[in-house]
Design a protein around this motif. Structure first.
Motif, PDB file in Angstrom:
ATOM      1  N   GLN A  21       0.824  -1.217   0.000  1.00  0.00           N
ATOM      2  CA  GLN A  21       0.000   0.000   0.000  1.00  0.00           C
ATOM      3  C   GLN A  21       0.854   1.261   0.000  1.00  0.00           C
ATOM      4  OE1 GLN A  21      -3.390  -2.422   2.435  1.00  0.00           O
ATOM      5  NE2 GLN A  21      -3.135  -0.276   2.970  1.00  0.00           N
ATOM      6  N   MET A  22       1.404   1.535  -1.163  1.00  0.00           N
ATOM      7  CA  MET A  22       2.241   2.725  -1.294  1.00  0.00           C
ATOM      8  C   MET A  22       1.990   3.382  -2.635  1.00  0.00           C
ATOM      9  SD  MET A  22       5.980   2.194   0.182  1.00  0.00           S
ATOM     10  CE  MET A  22       6.198   0.551   0.701  1.00  0.00           C
ATOM     11  N   ASN A  34      -8.275   3.020   4.529  1.00  0.00           N
ATOM     12  CA  ASN A  34      -7.026   2.283   4.346  1.00  0.00           C
ATOM     13  C   ASN A  34      -5.857   3.237   4.182  1.00  0.00           C
ATOM     14  OD1 ASN A  34      -6.862  -0.421   4.621  1.00  0.00           O
ATOM     15  ND2 ASN A  34      -7.497  -0.898   2.526  1.00  0.00           N
ATOM     16  N   THR A  35      -4.720   2.864   4.727  1.00  0.00           N
ATOM     17  CA  THR A  35      -3.564   3.763   4.690  1.00  0.00           C
ATOM     18  C   THR A  35      -2.625   3.421   3.544  1.00  0.00           C
ATOM     19  OG1 THR A  35      -3.715   3.838   7.081  1.00  0.00           O
ATOM     20  CG2 THR A  35      -1.677   4.680   6.094  1.00  0.00           C
ATOM     21  N   TYR A  36      -2.315   4.418   2.746  1.00  0.00           N
ATOM     22  CA  TYR A  36      -1.268   4.313   1.723  1.00  0.00           C
ATOM     23  C   TYR A  36      -0.156   5.271   2.109  1.00  0.00           C
ATOM     24  CZ  TYR A  36      -3.380   1.367  -1.870  1.00  0.00           C
ATOM     25  OH  TYR A  36      -3.873   0.296  -2.568  1.00  0.00           O
ATOM     26  N   ARG A  37       1.076   4.763   2.198  1.00  0.00           N
ATOM     27  CA  ARG A  37       2.207   5.666   2.387  1.00  0.00           C
ATOM     28  C   ARG A  37       2.588   6.206   1.022  1.00  0.00           C
ATOM     29  NH1 ARG A  37       7.204   4.165   4.792  1.00  0.00           N
ATOM     30  NH2 ARG A  37       7.078   1.993   4.127  1.00  0.00           N
ATOM     31  N   ALA A  60      13.547   7.447  -1.339  1.00  0.00           N
ATOM     32  CA  ALA A  60      13.471   7.916   0.044  1.00  0.00           C
ATOM     33  C   ALA A  60      12.413   7.131   0.823  1.00  0.00           C
ATOM     34  CB  ALA A  60      13.140   9.402   0.055  1.00  0.00           C
ATOM     35  N   THR A  61      11.418   6.591   0.148  1.00  0.00           N
ATOM     36  CA  THR A  61      10.312   5.923   0.849  1.00  0.00           C
ATOM     37  C   THR A  61      10.589   4.439   1.076  1.00  0.00           C
ATOM     38  OG1 THR A  61       8.857   7.469  -0.254  1.00  0.00           O
ATOM     39  CG2 THR A  61       7.796   5.637   0.864  1.00  0.00           C
ATOM     40  N   ILE A  62      11.138   3.748   0.051  1.00  0.00           N
ATOM     41  CA  ILE A  62      11.487   2.334   0.295  1.00  0.00           C
ATOM     42  C   ILE A  62      12.983   2.070   0.158  1.00  0.00           C
ATOM     43  CG2 ILE A  62       9.379   0.965   0.212  1.00  0.00           C
ATOM     44  CD1 ILE A  62       9.690   0.618  -2.759  1.00  0.00           C
ATOM     45  N   TYR A  63      13.488   2.123  -1.041  1.00  0.00           N
ATOM     46  CA  TYR A  63      14.916   1.863  -1.218  1.00  0.00           C
ATOM     47  C   TYR A  63      15.355   2.363  -2.583  1.00  0.00           C
ATOM     48  CZ  TYR A  63      12.361  -2.346  -2.878  1.00  0.00           C
ATOM     49  OH  TYR A  63      11.450  -3.200  -3.440  1.00  0.00           O
ATOM     50  N   LEU A  64      16.662   2.478  -2.749  1.00  0.00           N
ATOM     51  CA  LEU A  64      17.203   2.810  -4.071  1.00  0.00           C
ATOM     52  C   LEU A  64      16.932   1.620  -4.977  1.00  0.00           C
ATOM     53  CD1 LEU A  64      20.734   4.377  -3.506  1.00  0.00           C
ATOM     54  CD2 LEU A  64      18.935   5.326  -4.964  1.00  0.00           C
ATOM     55  N   PHE A  82       2.080   2.307  -8.113  1.00  0.00           N
ATOM     56  CA  PHE A  82       1.170   1.959  -7.020  1.00  0.00           C
ATOM     57  C   PHE A  82       1.548   0.583  -6.493  1.00  0.00           C
ATOM     58  CE2 PHE A  82      -2.876   4.564  -7.053  1.00  0.00           C
ATOM     59  CZ  PHE A  82      -2.431   5.550  -7.918  1.00  0.00           C
ATOM     60  N   GLU A  83       1.703   0.486  -5.194  1.00  0.00           N
ATOM     61  CA  GLU A  83       1.831  -0.828  -4.552  1.00  0.00           C
ATOM     62  C   GLU A  83       0.485  -1.088  -3.885  1.00  0.00           C
ATOM     63  OE1 GLU A  83       4.470  -2.887  -4.468  1.00  0.00           O
ATOM     64  OE2 GLU A  83       6.206  -1.633  -4.919  1.00  0.00           O
ATOM     65  N   LEU A  84      -0.262  -2.054  -4.422  1.00  0.00           N
ATOM     66  CA  LEU A  84      -1.620  -2.307  -3.917  1.00  0.00           C
ATOM     67  C   LEU A  84      -1.612  -3.095  -2.599  1.00  0.00           C
ATOM     68  CD1 LEU A  84      -2.430  -1.033  -6.518  1.00  0.00           C
ATOM     69  CD2 LEU A  84      -3.723  -3.043  -7.119  1.00  0.00           C
ATOM     70  N   GLN A  85      -2.803  -3.518  -2.166  1.00  0.00           N
ATOM     71  CA  GLN A  85      -2.929  -4.252  -0.893  1.00  0.00           C
ATOM     72  C   GLN A  85      -2.104  -5.539  -0.908  1.00  0.00           C
ATOM     73  OE1 GLN A  85      -6.884  -5.202   0.358  1.00  0.00           O
ATOM     74  NE2 GLN A  85      -7.602  -3.102   0.083  1.00  0.00           N
TER      75      GLN A  85
END
Ligand code: 0X9
Ligand code: ZN
Length: 433
Positions: free
Chosen positions: A316-317, A352-355, A361-365, A385-388
């Motif tokens: 969820q991102m 529902n929360t989406y970061r 900066a949010t996950i990784y290089l 989009f990273e879904l559920q």
């Protein structure tokens, strides 16, 4: 004598049940958070040297202290893996202990379960079913839907893009959506089908989708990685496959991570030259027919395509460039504002929360991704989009969750598309002269 025998059998069974030696060990997903450098190294070792599959992060190279790691542990590695973790005082939590049941549930579709009350779009489908559906959808909607063959996969399967076009307005722009670049992320192709079905059903009914489709054509590639997707349907061991299926000359390992194969700081930190890695970048940028087909198509349409969307799972991102460098994109604040509005609405309407944020900066290089490449091509609104879900069922999201996952992501895509239309609208000719 026989009473004694019965008593003995009863007692043995009782002991077995109490000590747990009788419970069948099944495939599990463990959640592990390493606390020290040493634990990080052990975990990296466990996930590469033993028969396990990393769910999150995608590759051992990304594991850091305090990072929540999700590890798929098949039943036959369970004892060894748990002993090793215990020996090094690494605690774990069992996220899922019914992986096999969930895999079965995901593979159960219309033909094997005709009594199911769910619709076609609330189930996962085999690649063949998706190809049939693509043909049918184009045939049944000859005025609005066209199937465009943009290339073929490593194993020579066709790559079809569906073009949705509801009118011939001059200066019409376009958006692109691709799904299923990573084979095991089944909710992604399900989303592409959902989006097309929704567009065809609600054009003229829902104001937002009507406005979007009146202003933009939509190019949708439902399965970017058909060989990988097909492979994930062949068995529960294969279900966790991520890459495509190309054969490397140098090793016995198969597959390139297509989201590391684009020409955006290709194969720098966050990707690997090792063909056995889950984040193998391939021999050279666009070495793979799948990424080359997408890149060629977008190069040909770069003057009209204003918005690029790539659908993945899970966690969820809502990510935007850059993932290939820690530098900020030139329109970072615009992208951030759009992602924030999408996430806020998803929270408001679906609880529902989406970061959200820039990928690196949010996950990784993670260099060589399609979103960064499209951005550098000039498509200034580019999102992944990273879904559920947020890490319990992960890739094994049950069919009953498809509607919820797709509807919230659809809302996010609509909000972003509306913003793009607003931001790129040609000034209406109020001349001051
Ligand atoms: O690592 C990825 O490719 C994506 N995450 S996933 O878990 N679905 O594999 C994130 C992609 C973000 N964008 C880029 N890396 N360009
Ligand atoms: Zn992915």
């Amino acid at each position: 004598m026989s009473t004694l025998l019965i008593w003995f059998v009863f007692m043995s069974l009782n002991i077995l049940l109490k000590t747990g030696h009788c419970t069948r060990i099944r495939d599990e997903i463990l959640s592990i958070t390493p606390k020290t450098e040493e634990q990080v190294d052990i975990l990296k070792n466990v996930s590469t040297e033993y028969k396990t599959v990393l769910w999150q992060p995608a590759s051992a190279e990304y594991i850091r202290e305090e990072m929540q790691v999700h590890l798929f542990v098949p039943a036959n590695s369970s004892g060894t893996v748990k002993d090793l973790l215990k020996k090094h005082h690494i605690t774990h939590e069992v996220l899922l202990d019914n992986a096999n049941e969930l895999i079965e549930l995901q593979m159960r579709n219309a033909s094997s379960d005709p009594r199911s009350s769910s619709t076609f779009y609330e189930r996962y489908h085999t690649l063949e079913d998706i190809y049939d559906w693509i043909n049918r959808t184009a045939q049944d909607n000859p005025r609005t839907v066209k199937a465009i063959l943009i290339g073929s996969s490593y194993e020579k399967r066709p790559l079809y893009v569906l073009k949705l076009s509801f009118n011939d307005r001059p200066n019409k722009t376009a958006m692109w959506i691709d799904c299923g670049i990573h084979a095991r992320e089944w909710i992604a192709p399900a989303f592409c089908l959902w989006f097309i079905h929704y567009s065809l059903s609600f054009y003229g009914q829902n104001t937002d989708i009507t406005h979007i489709l009146n202003s933009m054509d939509v190019y949708i590639l439902p399965v970017l990685n058909p060989d990988g997707y097909k492979y994930t349907w062949t068995g529960s061991e294969e279900r966790m496959w991520r890459k495509n299926r190309s054969i490397s000359k140098a090793t016995n390992c198969i597959g390139v991570d297509l989201n590391r194969n684009f020409d955006a700081n290709w194969c720098t930190k966050g990707a690997s030259h090792n063909p056995c890695s889950e984040i193998y970048c391939g021999e050279f940028p666009e070495s793979e027919p799948e990424s080359q087909a997408v890149a060629d198509f977008l190069r040909r349409h770069k003057d009209t395509v204003q918005l690029y969307v790539s659908i993945h799972s899970y966690s969820q991102m809502l990510l935007f460039p850059y993932s290939c460098t820690l530098e900020e994109a030139e329109n970072h604040s615009d992208l951030l504002e759009m992602a924030q509005e999408a996430a806020q609405n998803i929270r408001r309407y679906y609880r529902n929360t989406y970061r959200y944020g820039a990928g690196a900066a949010t996950i990784y290089l993670a260099p060589g991704g399609s979103d960064d490449w499209a951005y550098n091509l000039g498509i200034k609104y580019s999102f992944t989009f990273e879904l559920q879900d947020r890490g319990n069922k992960g890739f094994l999201l049950p069919p009953s969750h498809i509607a919820g996952a797709c509807n919230e992501a659809l809302l996010g895509v609509k909000i972003i598309a509306l913003k793009v239309i607003e931001k790129t609208r040609a000034p209406t000719g109020h001349s001051t002269i």
